[in-house]
Design an enzyme around this catalytic site. Structure first.
Site, PDB file in Angstrom:
ATOM      1  N   SER A 281     110.709   3.018 -26.658  1.00  0.00           N
ATOM      2  CA  SER A 281     110.560   1.632 -26.197  1.00  0.00           C
ATOM      3  C   SER A 281     110.095   1.527 -24.753  1.00  0.00           C
ATOM      4  O   SER A 281     110.451   2.358 -23.898  1.00  0.00           O
ATOM      5  CB  SER A 281     111.928   0.950 -26.327  1.00  0.00           C
ATOM      6  OG  SER A 281     111.963  -0.252 -25.609  1.00  0.00           O
TER       7      SER A 281
ATOM      8  N   TYR B 166     120.838   0.216 -23.737  1.00  0.00           N
ATOM      9  CA  TYR B 166     119.827   0.425 -24.770  1.00  0.00           C
ATOM     10  C   TYR B 166     118.689   1.297 -24.236  1.00  0.00           C
ATOM     11  O   TYR B 166     118.271   2.269 -24.873  1.00  0.00           O
ATOM     12  CB  TYR B 166     119.287  -0.937 -25.238  1.00  0.00           C
ATOM     13  CG  TYR B 166     118.043  -0.842 -26.099  1.00  0.00           C
ATOM     14  CD1 TYR B 166     118.134  -0.645 -27.474  1.00  0.00           C
ATOM     15  CD2 TYR B 166     116.756  -0.955 -25.534  1.00  0.00           C
ATOM     16  CE1 TYR B 166     116.994  -0.553 -28.271  1.00  0.00           C
ATOM     17  CE2 TYR B 166     115.618  -0.862 -26.318  1.00  0.00           C
ATOM     18  CZ  TYR B 166     115.742  -0.660 -27.686  1.00  0.00           C
ATOM     19  OH  TYR B 166     114.609  -0.566 -28.459  1.00  0.00           O
TER      20      TYR B 166
ATOM     21  N   GLU C 150     111.384  -0.368 -22.836  1.00  0.00           N
ATOM     22  CA  GLU C 150     112.610  -0.532 -22.041  1.00  0.00           C
ATOM     23  C   GLU C 150     112.955   0.736 -21.267  1.00  0.00           C
ATOM     24  O   GLU C 150     113.740   0.699 -20.329  1.00  0.00           O
ATOM     25  CB  GLU C 150     113.775  -0.929 -22.951  1.00  0.00           C
ATOM     26  CG  GLU C 150     113.745  -2.375 -23.413  1.00  0.00           C
ATOM     27  CD  GLU C 150     114.017  -3.372 -22.297  1.00  0.00           C
ATOM     28  OE1 GLU C 150     115.027  -3.218 -21.597  1.00  0.00           O
ATOM     29  OE2 GLU C 150     113.216  -4.297 -22.117  1.00  0.00           O
TER      30      GLU C 150
HETATM   31  P1  NDP Z   1     115.552  -4.375 -35.984  1.00  0.00           P
HETATM   32  O1  NDP Z   1     116.715  -4.737 -35.105  1.00  0.00           O
HETATM   33  O2  NDP Z   1     114.870  -5.460 -36.731  1.00  0.00           O
HETATM   34  O3  NDP Z   1     116.027  -3.266 -37.043  1.00  0.00           O
HETATM   35  C1  NDP Z   1     116.940  -2.274 -36.679  1.00  0.00           C
HETATM   36  C2  NDP Z   1     117.257  -1.455 -37.919  1.00  0.00           C
HETATM   37  O4  NDP Z   1     118.191  -0.425 -37.572  1.00  0.00           O
HETATM   38  C3  NDP Z   1     117.892  -2.266 -39.059  1.00  0.00           C
HETATM   39  O5  NDP Z   1     117.306  -1.882 -40.277  1.00  0.00           O
HETATM   40  C4  NDP Z   1     119.341  -1.820 -39.015  1.00  0.00           C
HETATM   41  O6  NDP Z   1     119.979  -1.855 -40.270  1.00  0.00           O
HETATM   42  C5  NDP Z   1     119.185  -0.368 -38.590  1.00  0.00           C
HETATM   43  N1  NDP Z   1     120.411   0.221 -38.104  1.00  0.00           N
HETATM   44  C6  NDP Z   1     121.278  -0.287 -37.197  1.00  0.00           C
HETATM   45  N2  NDP Z   1     122.327   0.531 -37.046  1.00  0.00           N
HETATM   46  C7  NDP Z   1     122.135   1.587 -37.880  1.00  0.00           C
HETATM   47  C8  NDP Z   1     122.884   2.746 -38.200  1.00  0.00           C
HETATM   48  N3  NDP Z   1     124.058   2.997 -37.633  1.00  0.00           N
HETATM   49  N4  NDP Z   1     122.384   3.605 -39.107  1.00  0.00           N
HETATM   50  C9  NDP Z   1     121.197   3.352 -39.714  1.00  0.00           C
HETATM   51  N5  NDP Z   1     120.438   2.269 -39.466  1.00  0.00           N
HETATM   52  C10 NDP Z   1     120.912   1.384 -38.559  1.00  0.00           C
HETATM   53  O7  NDP Z   1     114.519  -3.590 -35.070  1.00  0.00           O
HETATM   54  P2  NDP Z   1     112.909  -3.591 -35.107  1.00  0.00           P
HETATM   55  O8  NDP Z   1     112.452  -3.473 -36.503  1.00  0.00           O
HETATM   56  O9  NDP Z   1     112.412  -4.674 -34.249  1.00  0.00           O
HETATM   57  O10 NDP Z   1     112.603  -2.242 -34.321  1.00  0.00           O
HETATM   58  C11 NDP Z   1     112.529  -0.985 -34.998  1.00  0.00           C
HETATM   59  C12 NDP Z   1     112.800   0.128 -33.997  1.00  0.00           C
HETATM   60  O11 NDP Z   1     111.827   0.084 -32.960  1.00  0.00           O
HETATM   61  C13 NDP Z   1     114.147   0.064 -33.306  1.00  0.00           C
HETATM   62  O12 NDP Z   1     114.573   1.386 -33.078  1.00  0.00           O
HETATM   63  C14 NDP Z   1     113.843  -0.596 -31.976  1.00  0.00           C
HETATM   64  O13 NDP Z   1     114.797  -0.234 -31.008  1.00  0.00           O
HETATM   65  C15 NDP Z   1     112.477  -0.021 -31.690  1.00  0.00           C
HETATM   66  N6  NDP Z   1     111.610  -0.842 -30.879  1.00  0.00           N
HETATM   67  C16 NDP Z   1     111.359  -2.135 -31.249  1.00  0.00           C
HETATM   68  C17 NDP Z   1     110.476  -2.903 -30.523  1.00  0.00           C
HETATM   69  C18 NDP Z   1     110.190  -4.331 -30.888  1.00  0.00           C
HETATM   70  O14 NDP Z   1     109.631  -5.052 -30.046  1.00  0.00           O
HETATM   71  N7  NDP Z   1     110.485  -4.769 -32.111  1.00  0.00           N
HETATM   72  C19 NDP Z   1     109.778  -2.346 -29.339  1.00  0.00           C
HETATM   73  C20 NDP Z   1     110.104  -0.950 -29.072  1.00  0.00           C
HETATM   74  C21 NDP Z   1     110.975  -0.242 -29.821  1.00  0.00           C
HETATM   75  P3  NDP Z   1     121.005  -3.024 -40.730  1.00  0.00           P
HETATM   76  O15 NDP Z   1     120.193  -3.934 -41.573  1.00  0.00           O
HETATM   77  O16 NDP Z   1     122.026  -2.294 -41.485  1.00  0.00           O
HETATM   78  O17 NDP Z   1     121.519  -3.682 -39.495  1.00  0.00           O
HETATM   79  P1  GDR Z   2     113.718  -7.397 -25.203  1.00  0.00           P
HETATM   80  O1  GDR Z   2     113.564  -8.662 -26.167  1.00  0.00           O
HETATM   81  O2  GDR Z   2     114.974  -7.413 -24.438  1.00  0.00           O
HETATM   82  O3  GDR Z   2     112.451  -7.299 -24.418  1.00  0.00           O
HETATM   83  O4  GDR Z   2     113.829  -6.197 -26.253  1.00  0.00           O
HETATM   84  P2  GDR Z   2     114.279 -10.074 -26.167  1.00  0.00           P
HETATM   85  O5  GDR Z   2     113.446 -10.946 -27.031  1.00  0.00           O
HETATM   86  O6  GDR Z   2     115.728  -9.982 -26.481  1.00  0.00           O
HETATM   87  O7  GDR Z   2     114.164 -10.547 -24.628  1.00  0.00           O
HETATM   88  C1  GDR Z   2     112.915 -10.718 -23.989  1.00  0.00           C
HETATM   89  C2  GDR Z   2     113.096 -11.445 -22.681  1.00  0.00           C
HETATM   90  O8  GDR Z   2     113.477 -12.786 -22.924  1.00  0.00           O
HETATM   91  C3  GDR Z   2     114.476 -13.169 -21.990  1.00  0.00           C
HETATM   92  N1  GDR Z   2     115.276 -14.260 -22.546  1.00  0.00           N
HETATM   93  C4  GDR Z   2     116.006 -14.207 -23.664  1.00  0.00           C
HETATM   94  N2  GDR Z   2     116.163 -13.210 -24.562  1.00  0.00           N
HETATM   95  C5  GDR Z   2     116.961 -13.459 -25.636  1.00  0.00           C
HETATM   96  N3  GDR Z   2     117.113 -12.517 -26.578  1.00  0.00           N
HETATM   97  N4  GDR Z   2     117.598 -14.653 -25.804  1.00  0.00           N
HETATM   98  C6  GDR Z   2     117.479 -15.667 -24.909  1.00  0.00           C
HETATM   99  O9  GDR Z   2     118.063 -16.736 -25.084  1.00  0.00           O
HETATM  100  C7  GDR Z   2     116.621 -15.443 -23.787  1.00  0.00           C
HETATM  101  N5  GDR Z   2     116.248 -16.213 -22.745  1.00  0.00           N
HETATM  102  C8  GDR Z   2     115.425 -15.486 -21.990  1.00  0.00           C
HETATM  103  C9  GDR Z   2     115.286 -11.892 -21.777  1.00  0.00           C
HETATM  104  O10 GDR Z   2     115.993 -11.956 -20.533  1.00  0.00           O
HETATM  105  C10 GDR Z   2     114.184 -10.857 -21.774  1.00  0.00           C
HETATM  106  O11 GDR Z   2     113.672 -10.710 -20.485  1.00  0.00           O
HETATM  107  C11 GDR Z   2     112.979  -6.119 -27.374  1.00  0.00           C
HETATM  108  C12 GDR Z   2     113.753  -5.387 -28.478  1.00  0.00           C
HETATM  109  O12 GDR Z   2     112.996  -5.429 -29.668  1.00  0.00           O
HETATM  110  C13 GDR Z   2     113.994  -3.943 -28.101  1.00  0.00           C
HETATM  111  O13 GDR Z   2     114.567  -3.261 -29.215  1.00  0.00           O
HETATM  112  C14 GDR Z   2     112.644  -3.297 -27.722  1.00  0.00           C
HETATM  113  O14 GDR Z   2     112.816  -1.952 -27.373  1.00  0.00           O
HETATM  114  C15 GDR Z   2     111.996  -4.070 -26.597  1.00  0.00           C
HETATM  115  O15 GDR Z   2     111.788  -5.404 -27.041  1.00  0.00           O
HETATM  116  C16 GDR Z   2     110.639  -3.482 -26.211  1.00  0.00           C
END
Ligand code: NDP
Ligand code: GDR
Length: 348
Positions: A145, A169, A147
Site C-alpha cells: 500500500s 496499518y 500507506e
Molecule cells: P477490503 O477491506 O474490501 O477486503 C479485505 C479482505 O480481507 C476481506 O475479504 C476480508 O474478509 C479479508 N480478511 C480480513 N481479515 C482476514 C483474516 N483474518 N483472514 C483472511 N482474510 C481476512 O479490502 P480491499 O479489497 O479494498 O483491498 C484488498 C487488499 O489491498 C487489502 O490487503 C488492502 O489492505 C490492500 N490495499 C487496498 C487498497 C485500496 O485502495 N483498496 C490500496 C492499497 C492496498 P471478510 O469478508 O471476512 O472480512
Molecule cells: P485510506 O482511505 O486511509 O487512504 O486507506 P480512507 O477512505 O479511509 O481515507 C482517505 C482519507 O479521507 C479522510 N477522511 C475520511 N476517511 C474516512 N474513512 N471516513 C471519513 O469520514 C473521513 N473524512 C475524511 C481520511 O482522513 C483520509 O485522509 C485506503 C485503504 O483502502 C487502505 O487499505 C489502503 O492501503 C489505502 O487506501 C491506500
C-alpha cells in the site's frame, strides 16, 4: 458452501497439464471480487479463502463469481493456509486479505499487526512448506500500500522512495512488503509487491471516504438522510478505479521476473473535490449545509502528499488507468442512487 480444509498430513503439490489455478485471500473484499471476475474470465480455476464460521459475504461472492470454489481459512491460522494451498494447488496466490481500514488500525493495532502483517508471513510460509522450498513454482502477489510511504520523503513516490508509515496499518503493510522481498531473495520466490494507491468502486466498503460520500449523497438525493459526517476535508489522495488496479496485479505475475510496482494515477484530489463532484452529480453546487465534521473521523497521524509515479508499471506492464476521478465519482454516485432506490421503503 465453503469447503472445510482437511488438516494433516501435508503433501507436496503436484502439477499436471491443466487450466491455470489461482488462490485469492480476501476474496470477499472489493479487490477480491474484481480479481476473481478477471481471472475466471481468463479461464482460471479460482479458489477463494473465506474466514469465519458463517461469513455473510459468501453469498455475495457466489452470486458475482459463481464458478469460484471457496475454502475455509484465516490469515491468523497457518494450518488452514497450508490446507488451502493443498486443496487449491495454485499456480498463483494473490494475498489480498487484511484488516484494511486505516482508522481502525489504531484502535485494534495488535489485530492489524497479526492479520495485515504476520498474515503475509504465514501465507509465504504456507507456500514454502507445501512446495517443499521450491517456492518459484507458485507466483505470489502481495497487496502492499501507498500507506507505507506515509510521511512522504519525496513527491511523487516511486518503487525507490523510502517508507515512513504513519499508522499501525502502514507499519503492518511495510512488514508484509519486506517479508515478500525477503522471501524472493532468500528462497527464490516469485513474489511481487504491488504498492497500490487508493482505488475505489461501487463495491468499496462503506467505511472508506469515497463510498461514504457517494452513498451519503445518493441517500440525501432520495430524502433518506440529511447530512454526511466526515473528518479531515483537506486530506488528499491519489484515487483510481479498482477494476483497473486488479488488472495490474495479474500483469505483475505474468512477467518473466518478479518485482515491485507502484500503481497509481499520478493525480491528487482533496475530500472537498470529492464532495464537489459527488454533490454536483445530484445537482447541488453548495454542499456546505449537508456536510458535518466530527473529530471521531480524524486520523491520529495523517498522510499528506500521497501521489504515485506508475512509470515503471506503464513501461514494463503496459499498464495505465482507464477511469479518471470524475468518472469514478459519477460511477459510484450513480450505483448508490440505483441501490438506495431499490432499498427505499415503499412510500418513502
Ligand atoms: P477490503 O477491506 O474490501 O477486503 C479485505 C479482505 O480481507 C476481506 O475479504 C476480508 O474478509 C479479508 N480478511 C480480513 N481479515 C482476514 C483474516 N483474518 N483472514 C483472511 N482474510 C481476512 O479490502 P480491499 O479489497 O479494498 O483491498 C484488498 C487488499 O489491498 C487489502 O490487503 C488492502 O489492505 C490492500 N490495499 C487496498 C487498497 C485500496 O485502495 N483498496 C490500496 C492499497 C492496498 P471478510 O469478508 O471476512 O472480512
Ligand atoms: P485510506 O482511505 O486511509 O487512504 O486507506 P480512507 O477512505 O479511509 O481515507 C482517505 C482519507 O479521507 C479522510 N477522511 C475520511 N476517511 C474516512 N474513512 N471516513 C471519513 O469520514 C473521513 N473524512 C475524511 C481520511 O482522513 C483520509 O485522509 C485506503 C485503504 O483502502 C487502505 O487499505 C489502503 O492501503 C489505502 O487506501 C491506500
Amino acid at each position: 458452501m465453503a469447503q472445510t480444509a482437511p488438516r494433516l498430513p501435508v503433501h507436496p503439490v503436484t502439477y499436471s497439464c491443466r487450466v491455470p489455478r489461482a488462490l485469492i485471500t480476501g476474496i470477499t473484499g472489493q479487490d477480491g471480487l474484481y480479481l476473481a471476475e478477471l481471472l475466471t474470465g481468463k479461464g482460471y480455476a479460482v479458489f477463494g479463502l473465506v474466514r469465519g464460521q458463517s461469513n455473510p459475504k459468501v453469498q455475495l461472492v457466489e452470486s458475482v463469481v459463481p464458478g469460484v470454489e471457496l475454502i475455509e481459512g484465516d490469515l491468523t491460522d497457518l494450518p488452514s493456509l497450508i490446507s488451502a494451498m493443498e486443496i487449491a494447488q495454485p499456480d498463483e496466490v494473490y494475498n489480498l486479505g487484511a484488516i484494511s481500514y486505516v482508522g481502525l488500525s489504531w484502535r485494534q493495532a495488535e489485530l492489524t499487526g497479526d492479520v495485515t502483517g504476520m498474515g503475509v508471513l504465514r501465507m509465504l510460509e504456507a507456500i514454502r512448506i507445501v512446495t517443499s522450498n521450491d517456492m518459484g513454482r507458485v507466483r505470489f502477489y502481495q497487496a502492499s500500500s501507498s500507506e507505507m510511504f506515509g510521511k512522504v520523503r519525496e513527491v511523487p513516490q516511486t518503487e525507490a522512495t523510502a517508507f515512513h508509515p504513519r499508522s499501525p496499518y502502514g507499519v503492518a503493510k511495510t512488514f508484509g512488503h519486506y517479508m515478500t522481498v525477503n522471501y524472493r531473495e532468500s528462497y527464490d520466490a516469485f513474489a511481487c509487491s504491488g504498492i497500490l494507491f487508493n482505488h475505489e468502486s461501487p463495491r468499496r466498503g462503506v467505511e472508506f471516504v469515497t463510498r461514504k460520500v457517494s452513498r451519503g449523497v445518493a441517500r440525501i438525493a432520495l430524502g433518506l438522510q440529511d447530512t454526511i459526517t466526515l473528518g479531515n476535508l483537506d486530506a488528499r489522495r491519489d484515487w483510481g478505479f479498482a477494476g483497473d488496479y486488479v488488472e495490474a496485479m495479474w500483469q505483475m505475475l505474468q512477467q518473466p521476473e518478479p518485482g515491485d510496482y507502484v500503481i497509481a494515477t499520478g493525480e491528487t484530489w482533496s475530500i472537498r473535490d470529492l464532495l464537489d463532484l459527488a454533490f454536483s452529480r445530484i445537482g447541488i453546487e453548495d454542499w456546505s449545509s449537508y456536510v458535518e465534521q466530527d473529530p471521531r473521523f480524524m486520523r491520529l497521524a495523517e498522510v499528506d502528499d500521497l501521489i504515485g509515479d506508475a512509470a515503471k508499471a506503464k513501461q514494463t506492464l503496459g499498464w495505465k488507468p482507464t477511469v479518471n476521478f470524475t468518472e469514478l465519482v459519477q460511477m459510484m454516485v450513480d450505483a448508490d442512487l440505483e441501490s438506495e432506490r431499490l432499498r427505499r421503503p415503499p412510500g418513502a
